[in-house]
Design an enzyme around this catalytic site. Structure first.
Site, PDB file in Angstrom:
ATOM      1  N   ASN A  10       1.158  -1.412   0.165  1.00 22.95           N
ATOM      2  CA  ASN A  10      -0.310  -0.060  -0.069  1.00 22.95           C
ATOM      3  C   ASN A  10       0.572   1.135   0.228  1.00 22.95           C
ATOM      4  OD1 ASN A  10      -2.267  -1.609  -0.395  1.00 22.95           O
ATOM      5  ND2 ASN A  10      -2.693  -0.853   1.737  1.00 22.95           N
TER       6      ASN A  10
ATOM      7  N   ARG B  63      -8.490  -1.524  -8.002  1.00 21.61           N
ATOM      8  CA  ARG B  63      -9.534  -0.017  -7.863  1.00 21.61           C
ATOM      9  C   ARG B  63      -8.315   0.735  -6.758  1.00 21.61           C
ATOM     10  NH1 ARG B  63     -10.039   2.642  -3.728  1.00 21.61           N
ATOM     11  NH2 ARG B  63     -11.350   4.171  -3.349  1.00 21.61           N
TER      12      ARG B  63
ATOM     13  N   PRO C  19     -17.000   4.741  -2.912  1.00 26.76           N
ATOM     14  CA  PRO C  19     -16.719   5.755  -3.474  1.00 26.76           C
ATOM     15  C   PRO C  19     -15.590   6.419  -4.245  1.00 26.76           C
ATOM     16  CG  PRO C  19     -17.375   6.273  -1.125  1.00 26.76           C
ATOM     17  CD  PRO C  19     -16.793   4.314  -1.856  1.00 26.76           C
TER      18      PRO C  19
ATOM     19  N   ASP D 225      -7.815  -3.392   8.178  1.00 26.03           N
ATOM     20  CA  ASP D 225      -6.790  -3.886   7.117  1.00 26.03           C
ATOM     21  C   ASP D 225      -6.577  -5.280   7.397  1.00 26.03           C
ATOM     22  OD1 ASP D 225      -5.166  -2.449   4.516  1.00 26.03           O
ATOM     23  OD2 ASP D 225      -7.301  -3.156   3.976  1.00 26.03           O
TER      24      ASP D 225
ATOM     25  N   ILE E  69     -14.512   1.802   9.023  1.00 25.52           N
ATOM     26  CA  ILE E  69     -14.770   2.597   8.307  1.00 25.52           C
ATOM     27  C   ILE E  69     -15.058   0.926   7.124  1.00 25.52           C
ATOM     28  CG2 ILE E  69     -13.093   2.815   7.142  1.00 25.52           C
ATOM     29  CD1 ILE E  69     -11.226   3.568   9.212  1.00 25.52           C
TER      30      ILE E  69
HETATM   31  C1  EPZ Z   1      -6.917   1.991   1.535  1.00 25.59           C
HETATM   32  O1  EPZ Z   1      -7.941   2.120   0.308  1.00 25.59           O
HETATM   33  C2  EPZ Z   1      -5.885   0.345   1.167  1.00 25.59           C
HETATM   34  N1  EPZ Z   1      -5.250   0.476   0.281  1.00 25.59           N
HETATM   35  C3  EPZ Z   1      -7.013   0.158   2.131  1.00 25.59           C
HETATM   36  O2  EPZ Z   1      -6.742  -1.471   1.923  1.00 25.59           O
HETATM   37  C4  EPZ Z   1      -7.507   0.308   3.182  1.00 25.59           C
HETATM   38  O3  EPZ Z   1      -8.314  -0.827   3.819  1.00 25.59           O
HETATM   39  C5  EPZ Z   1      -7.733   1.597   3.057  1.00 25.59           C
HETATM   40  O4  EPZ Z   1      -6.753   2.910   2.447  1.00 25.59           O
HETATM   41  C6  EPZ Z   1      -8.853   2.238   4.677  1.00 25.59           C
HETATM   42  O5  EPZ Z   1      -7.283   1.752   5.442  1.00 25.59           O
HETATM   43  C7  EPZ Z   1      -4.205   1.204  -0.751  1.00 25.59           C
HETATM   44  O6  EPZ Z   1      -3.661   1.739   0.006  1.00 25.59           O
HETATM   45  C8  EPZ Z   1      -4.322   1.081  -1.585  1.00 25.59           C
HETATM   46  P1  EPZ Z   1     -10.392   5.295   1.676  1.00 25.59           P
HETATM   47  P2  EPZ Z   1      -8.013   3.385   0.115  1.00 25.59           P
HETATM   48  O7  EPZ Z   1     -10.625   5.739   0.784  1.00 25.59           O
HETATM   49  O8  EPZ Z   1      -7.682   4.488   0.184  1.00 25.59           O
HETATM   50  C9  EPZ Z   1     -14.526   6.394   1.996  1.00 25.59           C
HETATM   51  C10 EPZ Z   1      -5.965  -3.494   1.841  1.00 25.59           C
HETATM   52  O9  EPZ Z   1      -6.731  -4.414   2.164  1.00 25.59           O
HETATM   53  N2  EPZ Z   1     -14.434   7.003   0.759  1.00 25.59           N
HETATM   54  O10 EPZ Z   1      -9.319   5.175   3.292  1.00 25.59           O
HETATM   55  O11 EPZ Z   1      -9.381   3.451  -1.111  1.00 25.59           O
HETATM   56  C11 EPZ Z   1     -14.522   4.785   1.795  1.00 25.59           C
HETATM   57  O12 EPZ Z   1     -15.836   3.958   1.225  1.00 25.59           O
HETATM   58  C12 EPZ Z   1      -7.058  -2.426   0.858  1.00 25.59           C
HETATM   59  O13 EPZ Z   1      -4.548  -3.162   1.363  1.00 25.59           O
HETATM   60  C13 EPZ Z   1     -15.052   7.723   0.856  1.00 25.59           C
HETATM   61  O14 EPZ Z   1     -16.930   8.126   1.179  1.00 25.59           O
HETATM   62  O15 EPZ Z   1      -9.295   3.544   1.488  1.00 25.59           O
HETATM   63  C14 EPZ Z   1     -14.178   3.976   3.266  1.00 25.59           C
HETATM   64  O16 EPZ Z   1     -15.686   4.244   3.917  1.00 25.59           O
HETATM   65  C15 EPZ Z   1      -8.271  -2.457   1.074  1.00 25.59           C
HETATM   66  N3  EPZ Z   1     -15.373   9.026  -0.505  1.00 25.59           N
HETATM   67  C16 EPZ Z   1     -12.919   5.134   3.652  1.00 25.59           C
HETATM   68  O17 EPZ Z   1     -13.976   6.661   3.276  1.00 25.59           O
HETATM   69  C17 EPZ Z   1     -13.935   8.646  -1.084  1.00 25.59           C
HETATM   70  O18 EPZ Z   1     -14.067   9.107  -2.596  1.00 25.59           O
HETATM   71  C18 EPZ Z   1     -12.266   4.998   3.508  1.00 25.59           C
HETATM   72  O19 EPZ Z   1     -11.076   4.769   3.088  1.00 25.59           O
HETATM   73  C19 EPZ Z   1     -12.866   7.268  -0.799  1.00 25.59           C
HETATM   74  C20 EPZ Z   1     -13.297   6.932   0.337  1.00 25.59           C
END
Ligand code: EPZ
Length: 422
Positions: A23, A91, A121, A309, A331
Site C-alpha cells: 500500500n 481499485r 466511492p 486491514d 471504516i
Molecule cells: C486504502 O484504501 C487501502 N488501500 C485499503 O487497503 C484500506 O482498507 C483503506 O485505505 C483504509 O485504511 C491502499 O492503500 C491501496 P479510503 P482507500 O479512501 O484509500 C470512504 C488492503 O487490504 N471514502 O481510506 O481506497 C471509503 O468508502 C486495502 O490492502 C469515501 O467515502 O480507502 C471508506 O469507508 C483494502 N469517499 C473510507 O472512506 C472517497 O472518495 C476509507 O477509505 C474515498 C473513500
C-alpha cells in the site's frame, strides 16, 4: 485458479523477512508519472496488485524494468488515458488520477468498481481535485479530469462520513506538488504509507510538510526530478504473521518490520494474551504464543488506530480465543465476508450492523472455504492453521494480490500448506 490446502495442527516457529509495503508501493509507483526522469523504487513486493500497477503505467507509455524487488520506471512520454480494462480490475489504480492530471493537464481514468468489503466511492478524491481547478466529467465509465490552465493551490477538507481517505489524500497531495501556490489538506489520512509517499515526493523536489498529521501543506513547484527510494515494510503483512504466531506459534521472529507502525496491532495481540518483543532498533519482533487468553473488544479507526486491514485476521484469532470479543469496523462496516466462511469451520460469530460478536470456541474444523477479498483470505489461512483436518481455500488469487509468497513464508515457519492448481 490455485487453491491452498492447509493441514491444521503444525506449530509455527522460526523467522521470516517481511516484504515491502504493497500500500506504499502503489501510490509511489503512480507518483513516478510526475517526472520524465527515471525513478528507482526498492522493495516493491512481487504481488498482483503491484504487477497490475506496473502494467497500467507501461500501457500508458512508461518504460519499466523490474529485477527482484527493484523497479526502475521512466515516464518520459505518457498518455493521459489510463487503460480502462486494467484500471477497473484494481481499485487502487485510482491513484494515477492525481499525478496524471498534474503532469498532463488531463486524466482519463475508469471509475473504480466496488468490491466485497463495501462501496468504494471516490467523491472525496474528486472534491479535492476540483478544488485544485480540475473540471470533472463522466463518460463511458471513465472519469475525465481537465485542467488546461494548470492547477492552483487551495484549502481542502477531505473528511468523509467514514473519516479520512488514504488514496484520496495521496491523489490530492500528488496533484498539489505541481499546482501553482499553496495547498492545505485538512482531515488528511496519516497512515505510514502516506508519509512514505510524501518522503518520495519531497526527494523528487516537492515541498510537503505535515505528512503523518491531519493537516498537510504542499507548496507547488515547477517540476520534479527522478529519485531512488526504498519502500517501508508492510505493516499489514507483519500483523498477519503476528496473528499467525499468536494462533499457532510457539515463537516466531519477523525481520524487517517497523515497531512504530505496529503499535495498535501489537496492543491487540498482547491484550488477547500473547507476548510481543521488539529488538532495540524496532525492526525485528518476536511473538510468543501465550498461556492464558482473553477476548478483545476492537474498533477499527484511521491510523494510528486499529487498522481495518487487520480486522479479519484478528477475528480469526479471536474465533478460538476463550471469551467474548466485540469487533466493530467503522471504516468498512460491511467488511465481514470472512465470518460466513469462519462459521463454516465452526466459529461462533454473530454480525449486526458493522459489528461482529465472537464467542471463542475450543477448535475450528477444516472445511472447503472460499476467499472473497485480500484480507478475508488471509483470515481463512490463519484459521486453518489450527483447525482440525485439512482446510481447502479456493480462489487464492485474492491472497496473491497482497501477500508476497505467503505459502513459502508459512512453510519456512513449519506450517503444513500446499498450493495446488484448481
Ligand atoms: C486504502 O484504501 C487501502 N488501500 C485499503 O487497503 C484500506 O482498507 C483503506 O485505505 C483504509 O485504511 C491502499 O492503500 C491501496 P479510503 P482507500 O479512501 O484509500 C470512504 C488492503 O487490504 N471514502 O481510506 O481506497 C471509503 O468508502 C486495502 O490492502 C469515501 O467515502 O480507502 C471508506 O469507508 C483494502 N469517499 C473510507 O472512506 C472517497 O472518495 C476509507 O477509505 C474515498 C473513500
Amino acid at each position: 485458479m490455485d487453491k491452498l490446502i492447509v493441514h491444521g495442527g503444525a506449530t509455527l516457529r522460526g523467522s521470516i523477512n517481511i516484504s515491502g509495503s504493497k500500500n506504499a508501493s502503489l501510490p509511489i509507483l503512480a507518483a513516478s508519472l510526475l517526472t520524465a526522469e527515471p525513478c528507482i523504487i526498492r522493495r516493491v513486493p512481487d504481488v498482483s496488485d503491484t504487477n497490475y500497477m506496473i502494467q497500467i503505467l507501461s500501457a500508458m507509455g512508461a518504460d519499466v524494468e523490474r529485477s527482484s524487488g527493484t523497479v526502475r520506471i521512466t515516464c518520459a512520454d505518457i498518455s493521459d488515458v489510463a487503460p480502462y480494462e486494467l484500471v477497473r480490475r484494481m481499485r487502487a489504480s485510482i491513484c494515477v488520477m492525481g499525478p496524471l492530471l498534474a503532469r498532463k493537464g488531463r486524466a482519463v481514468v475508469s471509475l473504480p468498481g466496488g468490491c466485497v468489503i463495501g462501496d468504494r466511492p471516490v467523491d472525496l478524491h474528486l472534491r479535492g481535485l476540483e478544488a485544485l481547478g480540475a473540471k470533472v466529467e463522466f463518460e463511458g465509465g471513465n472519469i475525465i479530469l481537465t485542467a488546461r490552465d494548470g492547477l492552483r493551490g487551495a484549502e481542502i477538507d477531505l473528511c468523509g462520513t467514514h473519516g479520512p481517505t488514504v488514496l484520496g489524500t495521496d491523489n490530492v497531495m500528488m496533484a498539489a506538488t505541481l499546482a501553482e501556490g499553496i495547498t492545505v489538506i485538512e482531515s488528511a489520512a496519516a497512515e505510514p504509507e502516506v508519509i512514505d509517499l510524501a518522503d518520495f515526493l519531497n526527494a523528487m523536489g516537492a515541498k510537503i510538510t505535515g505528512a503523518g498529521t491531519r493537516r498537510i501543506v504542499i507548496e507547488g513547484v515547477r517540476e520534479l526530478r527522478g529519485v531512488e527510494h526504498t519502500v517501508i515494510p508492510d505493516r499489514i503483512e507483519a500483523g498477519t504473521f503476528m496473528a499467525a504466531a499468536a494462533l499457532a506459534g510457539d515463537e516466531v521472529k519477523l525481520r524487517r518490520v517497523c515497531r512504530e507502525h505496529l503499535k495498535a496491532i501489537t496492543a491487540a495481540i498482547e491484550q488477547s494474551g500473547h507476548r510481543v518483543e521488539f529488538n532495540e532498533a524496532g525492526n525485528t519482533c518476536t511473538v510468543f504464543r501465550g498461556e492464558t487468553f482473553h477476548g478483545v473488544d476492537l474498533v477499527t479507526a484511521p491510523y494510528p488506530g486499529y487498522p481495518t486491514d487487520m480486522q479479519a485476521q484478528m477475528t480469526a484469532l479471536l474465533a478460538t480465543t476463550p471469551g467474548i470479543s466485540v469487533i466493530k469496523d467503522t471504516i468498512f462496516p460491511q467488511r465481514f465476508m470472512h465470518c460466513a466462511e469462519l462459521k463454516r469451520m465452526g466459529a461462533d460469530i454473530k454480525i449486526d450492523h458493522g459489528t461482529a460478536v465472537v464467542r471463542g470456541v475450543a477448535q475450528l474444523s477444516a472445511a472447503p472455504v472460499m476467499a472473497s477479498d485480500l484480507r478475508a483470505s488471509a483470515a481463512l489461512v490463519l484459521a486453518a492453521l489450527t483447525a482440525k483436518g485439512d482446510t481447502e481455500i479456493s480462489r487464492l488469487y485474492h491472497i496473491d494480490r497482497g501477500y508476497e509468497h505467503i505459502d513459502e513464508k508459512l512453510l519456512m515457519l513449519g506450517a503444513e500448506v500446499e498450493r495446488v492448481k484448481d
